[in-house]
Scaffold this active site. Structure first.
Site, PDB file in Angstrom:
ATOM      1  N   ASN A  40       4.843  -7.989   8.482  1.00  0.00           N
ATOM      2  CA  ASN A  40       4.348  -8.870   7.359  1.00  0.00           C
ATOM      3  C   ASN A  40       5.306 -10.123   7.410  1.00  0.00           C
ATOM      4  OD1 ASN A  40       2.061  -7.442   6.712  1.00  0.00           O
ATOM      5  ND2 ASN A  40       3.549  -5.783   5.788  1.00  0.00           N
ATOM      6  N   HIS A 125      -3.476  -1.113  -3.306  1.00  0.00           N
ATOM      7  CA  HIS A 125      -2.316  -0.359  -2.389  1.00  0.00           C
ATOM      8  C   HIS A 125      -2.127   1.091  -2.902  1.00  0.00           C
ATOM      9  CE1 HIS A 125       1.796   0.111  -0.829  1.00  0.00           C
ATOM     10  NE2 HIS A 125       1.261  -0.361   0.073  1.00  0.00           N
ATOM     11  N   GLU A 168      -4.691  -6.575  -6.374  1.00  0.00           N
ATOM     12  CA  GLU A 168      -3.908  -7.216  -5.729  1.00  0.00           C
ATOM     13  C   GLU A 168      -4.392  -8.615  -5.579  1.00  0.00           C
ATOM     14  OE1 GLU A 168      -3.289  -5.640  -1.625  1.00  0.00           O
ATOM     15  OE2 GLU A 168      -3.647  -3.562  -2.411  1.00  0.00           O
ATOM     16  N   SER A 172      -4.074  -6.212   0.919  1.00  0.00           N
ATOM     17  CA  SER A 172      -3.447  -5.880   2.057  1.00  0.00           C
ATOM     18  C   SER A 172      -4.103  -5.571   3.468  1.00  0.00           C
ATOM     19  CB  SER A 172      -2.136  -4.921   1.812  1.00  0.00           C
ATOM     20  OG  SER A 172      -2.933  -3.558   1.489  1.00  0.00           O
ATOM     21  N   ASP A 197      -0.615  -7.798  -7.839  1.00  0.00           N
ATOM     22  CA  ASP A 197       0.051  -7.673  -6.894  1.00  0.00           C
ATOM     23  C   ASP A 197       0.078  -8.567  -5.965  1.00  0.00           C
ATOM     24  OD1 ASP A 197       1.507  -6.817  -4.650  1.00  0.00           O
ATOM     25  OD2 ASP A 197       1.054  -4.511  -4.723  1.00  0.00           O
ATOM     26  N   HIS A 200       0.831  -9.959  -0.433  1.00  0.00           N
ATOM     27  CA  HIS A 200       0.130 -10.716   0.662  1.00  0.00           C
ATOM     28  C   HIS A 200      -0.014 -12.072   0.299  1.00  0.00           C
ATOM     29  CE1 HIS A 200       0.994  -7.076   2.929  1.00  0.00           C
ATOM     30  NE2 HIS A 200       0.506  -6.382   1.710  1.00  0.00           N
ATOM     31  N   LYS A 233       8.307  -9.162   2.655  1.00  0.00           N
ATOM     32  CA  LYS A 233       7.035  -9.601   3.789  1.00  0.00           C
ATOM     33  C   LYS A 233       7.550 -11.170   3.766  1.00  0.00           C
ATOM     34  CE  LYS A 233       3.849  -6.087   2.184  1.00  0.00           C
ATOM     35  NZ  LYS A 233       4.945  -5.055   1.216  1.00  0.00           N
TER      36      LYS A 233
HETATM   37  N1  PMP Z   1       2.092  -3.613  -2.715  1.00  0.00           N
HETATM   38  C1  PMP Z   1       1.477  -4.076  -1.445  1.00  0.00           C
HETATM   39  C2  PMP Z   1       0.001  -4.746  -1.904  1.00  0.00           C
HETATM   40  C3  PMP Z   1       1.706  -3.731  -0.347  1.00  0.00           C
HETATM   41  O1  PMP Z   1       1.080  -4.054   0.860  1.00  0.00           O
HETATM   42  C4  PMP Z   1       3.041  -3.018  -0.146  1.00  0.00           C
HETATM   43  C5  PMP Z   1       3.865  -2.566   1.053  1.00  0.00           C
HETATM   44  N2  PMP Z   1       3.114  -2.623   2.184  1.00  0.00           N
HETATM   45  C6  PMP Z   1       3.889  -2.681  -1.325  1.00  0.00           C
HETATM   46  C7  PMP Z   1       3.059  -3.032  -2.690  1.00  0.00           C
HETATM   47  C8  PMP Z   1       5.103  -1.937  -1.272  1.00  0.00           C
HETATM   48  O2  PMP Z   1       6.100  -2.697  -1.128  1.00  0.00           O
HETATM   49  P1  PMP Z   1       7.465  -2.174  -0.440  1.00  0.00           P
HETATM   50  O3  PMP Z   1       7.081  -2.188   1.003  1.00  0.00           O
HETATM   51  O4  PMP Z   1       8.428  -3.203  -1.028  1.00  0.00           O
HETATM   52  O5  PMP Z   1       7.625  -0.808  -0.864  1.00  0.00           O
END
Ligand code: PMP
Length: 605
Positions: A40, A125, A168, A172, A197, A200, A233
């Site tokens: 990412n 997520h 989100e 993701s 969130d 992405h 990311k």
């Molecule tokens: N929210 C989303 C939408 C994610 O894709 C991710 C990580 N894949 C996270 C939260 C968690 O973030 P972190 O990797 O910093 O724990």
């Protein structure tokens, strides 16, 4: 020497995952093998020189976080990075967490609790899902980006103290954009608050890469209360910021447990983030390159235009997805398979991530390989269909609490994968399937119809005879095979009455006979009080005489002074649980119980 039984059990559960194409490994050398279409690091900032220098320089503040922020942890850089971050997103304030996962569980838990309702997109997520679960609020899951379903959920949440909608910005796994303006409108209409969130979307969408909410250009009054940006990311570093009002920030430092009770991120991370925010804001060229690559890849594969830089390439079957990823790897491209539980069952595929540092020649080459794989895909040879793990909930008697235990299993299983519930034979007026649905909150499509329902509250053979019928074991077994082969990680089958209760008389078929042919794990449910010792010990003996082992024993009802310990000792069943008579039989009561007894290992899905 350590007793090896636990390792044996864990090995069996790993083998079960492997049979479903779900074996996973960490990369031993930590290096992405081939051209990276998997990570990412959208803008390539994880290798940015200025950010690396800022990180090194910040080590002057100490290498470690030392303790929690509210104690002796953190540094001036933490606060500076928070201010820079808030400014970037156009919010009053921001708070830095060590990771996005921690930020989401802290944020959601600080905003919702008992008496509140959380409305969560089905594809959110895991960190949002876990935050919702830990919060103890009632959770209503709506279909992915389905505004009608969200509105229905909001209506059914009327009367809640607070309603919190979680989404989100760019999803993701699917890579699509949430309809934020419409969701916000619904939040205003139904007096709910919105959390977005931006993991992405930040760095890629909106002015200066400020994310999906900024890109939506929502003016005037709105219901957004917090945005989360993960920093591992687009920002290329680590950690996550929650952005919102100044009051929200002050609330979080008191109420977000994953902030309060964890060591501050190391100062070099905060220093690197300060540089990364600046770099990311100015990186219009990198954004355009990553987004351009994603559009090119999608269009050359005939896939819908992506909302940001994620291009999902659907495959379906987990093992096929793994094979395709390995073909690509041999050709020098890294694009890992995504499989359940990261995505829904049967939705395995490749999650292709486009980045600023890929060349268009590399994108074209990957696309050609995928087109070739698609056109040469021979129909999969007839393989044995994937089989769900089956857990049979059997009782020592009728009315011992099998339905409540089934609801507990279903509620716990939903957090871990996709589970289905089936009550093959229902007798009497009760509708156990409806009860399990209400208590577990499982989606309607995970509750299977009864094979047969007879109105007389009696044993299956007698209830069938009362309406001039018999239970057809052949048909029952065909139904079972079909349900077992359908897409699910786990199938919970609830029996009617006790093990020696007949399904048919001539020839005699007991429930235990059918169970012996099912190739299932058995969960035995018994009463907690007087009379349970004999029933339970006989049931366990019967099961063992047929070569069946008891995976768990649940004693349901008012706690008894010694029965639990006696049965643990005499049966030797490793997993024994006491379930009280819930005063208020509700999903929240089940959650309370599940907070104390983690059933993840029992379910091993
Ligand atoms: N929210 C989303 C939408 C994610 O894709 C991710 C990580 N894949 C996270 C939260 C968690 O973030 P972190 O990797 O910093 O724990």
């Amino acid at each position: 020497m350590t007793d090896p039984r636990l390792d044996h059990e864990l090995e069996r559960s790993l083998e079960a995952r492997a049979r479903r194409g779900l074996r996973r490994e960490t990369k031993l050398d930590g290096v992405v093998p081939g051209v990276d279409f998997g990570s990412n690091d959208y803008l390539g900032l994880s290798r940015d020189g200025a950010i690396a220098s800022a990180l090194t320089a910040a080590a002057a503040h100490g290498v470690g976080g030392r303790s929690a922020r509210l104690l002796a942890g953190g540094s001036i850089l933490h606060e500076e990075s928070e201010r820079a971050f808030a400014q970037w997103l156009g919010s009053e304030a921001a708070l830095l967490f060590p990771s996005g996962y921690q930020a989401n569980i802290g944020l959601v838990g600080a905003l919702a609790g008992r008496g509140d309702v959380i409305l969560s997109d089905r594809d959110n997520h895991a960190s949002l899902i876990d935050g919702a679960r830990l919060s103890r609020a009632r959770v209503i899951i709506h279909d992915h980006c389905d505004l009608g379903d969200l509105e229905r959920a909001l209506k059914s949440a009327a009367g809640a103290r607070r309603k919190l909608v979680l989404t989100e910005g760019v999803f993701s796994m699917r890579g699509d954009l949430a309809p934020l303006a419409e969701i916000d409108r619904l939040c205003r209409r139904y007096d709910a608050w919105l959390v977005v969130d931006e993991a992405h979307a930040a760095g890629l969408l909106g002015p200066g890469g400020a994310g999906a909410w900024a890109a939506a250009g929502i003016e005037g009054e709105h219901r957004l209360c917090a945005r989360l940006v993960t920093c591992g990311k687009s920002l290329g570093v680590a950690g996550a910021f929650v952005a919102g009002s100044d009051v929200l920030r002050r609330h979080l430092i008191h109420a977000a447990r994953s902030f309060l009770f964890t060591t501050a991120p190391p100062p070099p991370i905060a220093g690197a983030l300060l540089a990364a925010v600046e770099r990311c804001q100015a990186a219009d060229d990198l954004r355009a390159a990553a987004l351009g690559n994603a559009r090119l890849l999608a269009s050359s594969l005939g896939l819908p235009e992506p909302a940001a830089a994620i291009v999902p390439f659907p495959v379906g079957d987990s093992s096929e997805a793994v094979r395709l990823a390995s073909t690509l790897r041999d050709a020098g491209f890294y694009a890992p398979a995504v499989r359940p539980p990261t995505v829904p069952v049967e939705s395995a595929g490749l999650r292709l991530v486009c980045r600023a540092d890929q060349t268009s020649a590399q994108v074209e080459q990957l696309s050609a390989l995928l087109r070739e794989a698609r056109s040469s895909a021979v129909p999969a040879p007839a393989r044995a269909p994937a089989q769900a793990e089956v857990m049979c909930v059997a009782g020592t008697d009728t009315d011992v609490g099998k339905t409540v235990v089934s609801a507990l299993l279903m509620r716990a299983a939903q957090r871990l994968g996709h589970a289905r519930y089936w009550k093959p034979i229902q007798t009497g007026d009760d509708d156990d399937t409806a009860t399990v649905q209400a208590l577990s909150g499982a989606p309607a499509d995970s509750l299977l119809s009864n094979h047969a329902w007879f109105p007389l509250p009696a044993s299956p053979h007698e209830a069938a005879a009362a309406v001039g019928q018999r239970v057809d074991l052949g048909a029952l077994e065909r139904d079972y095979k079909r349900h077992r082969a359908a897409a699910a990680d786990l199938l919970v089958v609830e029996f009617a009455g006790g093990l020696h209760v007949p399904i048919d008389l001539d020839p005699a078929v007991l429930q235990l006979d059918w169970l012996t042919r099912m190739d299932a794990e058995v969960v035995l449910v018994a009463r907690s009080g007087l009379g349970t010792l004999n029933h339970t010990l006989l049931s366990v003996e019967s099961l063992r005489a047929r070569g069946l082992s008891v995976r768990a024993l649940f004693l349901v009802g008012p706690p008894h002074a010694s029965n639990f310990r006696t049965l643990q000792a005499l049966t030797g069943v490793a997993r024994c649980y006491e379930v009280p008579t819930f005063k208020d039989l509700s999903p929240a009561a089940l959650d309370d119980w599940l907070d104390r007894y983690d059933l993840a290992d029992l379910l091993h899905v």
